[in-house]
Design an enzyme around this catalytic site. Structure first.
Site, PDB file in Angstrom:
ATOM      1  N   ASP A   1     -43.611 -30.937 -97.197  1.00  0.00           N
ATOM      2  CA  ASP A   1     -44.197 -32.267 -97.318  1.00  0.00           C
ATOM      3  C   ASP A   1     -44.635 -32.491 -98.762  1.00  0.00           C
ATOM      4  O   ASP A   1     -44.886 -31.520 -99.489  1.00  0.00           O
ATOM      5  CB  ASP A   1     -45.407 -32.337 -96.368  1.00  0.00           C
ATOM      6  CG  ASP A   1     -45.736 -33.764 -95.988  1.00  0.00           C
ATOM      7  OD1 ASP A   1     -44.968 -34.683 -96.354  1.00  0.00           O
ATOM      8  OD2 ASP A   1     -46.765 -33.970 -95.321  1.00  0.00           O
TER       9      ASP A   1
ATOM     10  N   THR B   1     -43.623 -39.543-100.316  1.00  0.00           N
ATOM     11  CA  THR B   1     -43.967 -40.968-100.337  1.00  0.00           C
ATOM     12  C   THR B   1     -43.515 -41.559-101.669  1.00  0.00           C
ATOM     13  O   THR B   1     -43.592 -42.749-101.874  1.00  0.00           O
ATOM     14  CB  THR B   1     -45.499 -41.145-100.202  1.00  0.00           C
ATOM     15  OG1 THR B   1     -46.133 -40.300-101.161  1.00  0.00           O
ATOM     16  CG2 THR B   1     -45.981 -40.801 -98.813  1.00  0.00           C
TER      17      THR B   1
ATOM     18  N   ARG C   1     -48.472 -43.906 -87.001  1.00  0.00           N
ATOM     19  CA  ARG C   1     -49.655 -43.033 -87.070  1.00  0.00           C
ATOM     20  C   ARG C   1     -50.921 -43.873 -86.877  1.00  0.00           C
ATOM     21  O   ARG C   1     -51.856 -43.468 -86.188  1.00  0.00           O
ATOM     22  CB  ARG C   1     -49.718 -42.291 -88.414  1.00  0.00           C
ATOM     23  CG  ARG C   1     -50.953 -41.384 -88.498  1.00  0.00           C
ATOM     24  CD  ARG C   1     -51.083 -40.732 -89.848  1.00  0.00           C
ATOM     25  NE  ARG C   1     -50.036 -39.758 -90.053  1.00  0.00           N
ATOM     26  CZ  ARG C   1     -49.628 -39.363 -91.261  1.00  0.00           C
ATOM     27  NH1 ARG C   1     -50.173 -39.864 -92.346  1.00  0.00           N
ATOM     28  NH2 ARG C   1     -48.666 -38.466 -91.376  1.00  0.00           N
TER      29      ARG C   1
ATOM     30  N   LYS D   1     -42.126 -38.883 -90.785  1.00  0.00           N
ATOM     31  CA  LYS D   1     -41.212 -37.959 -91.478  1.00  0.00           C
ATOM     32  C   LYS D   1     -41.313 -36.552 -90.871  1.00  0.00           C
ATOM     33  O   LYS D   1     -40.297 -35.934 -90.564  1.00  0.00           O
ATOM     34  CB  LYS D   1     -41.538 -37.920 -92.997  1.00  0.00           C
ATOM     35  CG  LYS D   1     -41.320 -39.282 -93.669  1.00  0.00           C
ATOM     36  CD  LYS D   1     -41.500 -39.226 -95.167  1.00  0.00           C
ATOM     37  CE  LYS D   1     -42.926 -39.353 -95.608  1.00  0.00           C
ATOM     38  NZ  LYS D   1     -43.534 -40.685 -95.408  1.00  0.00           N
ATOM     39  N   THR D   2     -42.544 -36.091 -90.660  1.00  0.00           N
ATOM     40  CA  THR D   2     -42.726 -34.754 -90.067  1.00  0.00           C
ATOM     41  C   THR D   2     -42.202 -34.757 -88.626  1.00  0.00           C
ATOM     42  O   THR D   2     -41.535 -33.801 -88.191  1.00  0.00           O
ATOM     43  CB  THR D   2     -44.223 -34.369 -90.047  1.00  0.00           C
ATOM     44  OG1 THR D   2     -44.786 -34.672 -91.311  1.00  0.00           O
ATOM     45  CG2 THR D   2     -44.428 -32.908 -89.728  1.00  0.00           C
TER      46      THR D   2
END
Ligand code: ADE
Length: 354
Positions: free
Chosen positions: A125, A174, A233, A80-81
């Protein structure tokens, strides 16, 4: 080009993408930042989402208007980032990154909003953790680009109407379900990020190995991809860990055997489960007869944070069908029993109807 995750790379990243949050940024973030793709071409996976985003970006450029506010949701580690960084790069805009837990006081969010310049992108975030006051400050800022600030006390209080430059807010969460309705409604574009396929993860693994300047075979990449829980990740972290083994204990190349042996040493099984995931499944089977059991009870019994269980362990265990969520709590599925190598006596009994 070989990018090494040293402090300078990190500092450059920080200067380019000012991180407003004040928490310490661990080593892993340094590594993560240094390998983040910067363009849609180098961003692997999420193809439908990328296509939709490209259209929104082009339309906003053609109209000469700011990009609509966007909400990205989905399990952690899906990019997402990274995607917010790509959007900013494509818009030629500055990206400011913060997270809801560091916007505790009204002045935190006001300070950030007032520091924005026209066209800039603000990334928040964990936006589901924004408090009510911060949320209410955000509403007019998102909708009409102004801030309402009151000064003075009770009768002498005055409200100041402060215009803001047109900016784009990208929120990431999330837990989309925990966002309040009014906040969710203010995002023009809402996207869910999907778990990555095996093929996509294999590409992510090879890309990262090449950035780290470590040789990898197709088979070696496939072993790592298979254990990456659908999450780039995790794939990236495993490449780093396995490359350490390859350099120190082997010939410096990640082959199938090197990947398998390294993952075994790291106690990661063929499904990518680590010791916490296995402890969670074992606890439900051994102490709660396979479930159902509530998440609070499990977290207390395991000495784990509820958020870690809910956000990190559960989504993948549910996705691959080892765990089931019922209104009464969590249950280990028949596949879960098989994965642990334990016979599921309760389901056998029910098969015989007793
Ligand atoms: N690293 C993290 N996410 C990635 C992605 N989607 N593509 C390439 N590298 C990544």
């Amino acid at each position: 080009m070989t990018i090494i995750s040293d402090d300078n790379t990190f500092k450059k990243n920080i200067q380019k993408n000012p991180v407003i949050k004040s928490e310490s940024i661990e080593y892993d973030k340094t590594f993560e930042n240094s390998i983040r793709p910067k363009s849609f071409d180098s961003y692997i996976g999420q193809s439908e989402l990328k296509e939709t985003l490209k259209v929104s970006i082009e339309a906003s450029k053609k109209r000469g208007s700011s990009l609509d506010h966007m909400l990205f949701y989905g399990p952690p580690g899906l990019g997402k980032t990274t995607l917010a960084g790509v959007v900013a790069e494509q818009m030629g805009a500055e990206l400011k990154i913060t997270s809801a837990p560091s916007l505790e006081r009204p002045r935190d969010i006001i300070g950030i909003l007032m520091s924005l310049k026209g066209g800039e992108i603000l990334f928040i975030d964990e936006i589901h953790r924004l408090n009510k006051v911060a949320e209410e400050i955000l509403y007019p800022a998102m909708e009409d680009f102004y801030l309402d600030m009151s000064t003075g006390k009770s009768q002498t209080a005055k409200t100041m109407h402060i215009p803001l430059p047109k900016f784009t807010l990208i929120g990431a969460t999330t837990k989309a379900g925990e966002l309040s309705g009014p906040l969710r409604d203010r995002f023009g574009i809402i996207h869910r990020l999907q778990f990555y396929t095996f093929e996509e993860l294999s590409q992510v693994v090879k890309r990262t190995a090449s950035i780290l300047d470590i040789k990898i075979t197709d088979e070696g990449a496939n072993v790592i991809a298979k254990c990456s829980r659908g999450t780039p990740r995790i794939a990236n972290r495993l490449v780093k860990r396995v490359s350490d083994f390859a350099i120190v204990k082997y010939e410096g190349e990640i082959t199938e055997e090197v990947a398998k042996e390294s993952l075994k040493a790291l106690k990661i099984d063929e499904y990518g489960l680590d010791s916490t995931d296995r402890a969670l499944l074992n606890m439900i089977v051994e102490k709660y007869d396979g479930g159902p059991v509530g998440i609070n009870t499990l977290a207390a019994a395991l000495g784990e944070d509820i958020r870690t269980l809910e956000d990190v362990c559960e989504p993948y265990l549910l996705q691959i069908g080892l765990l089931q969520r019922t209104p009464q709590g969590r249950k280990v599925s028949p596949q879960g029993y098989r994965h642990l190598g334990i016979k599921n006596f309760s389901s056998q009994q029910s098969l015989f109807g007793d």
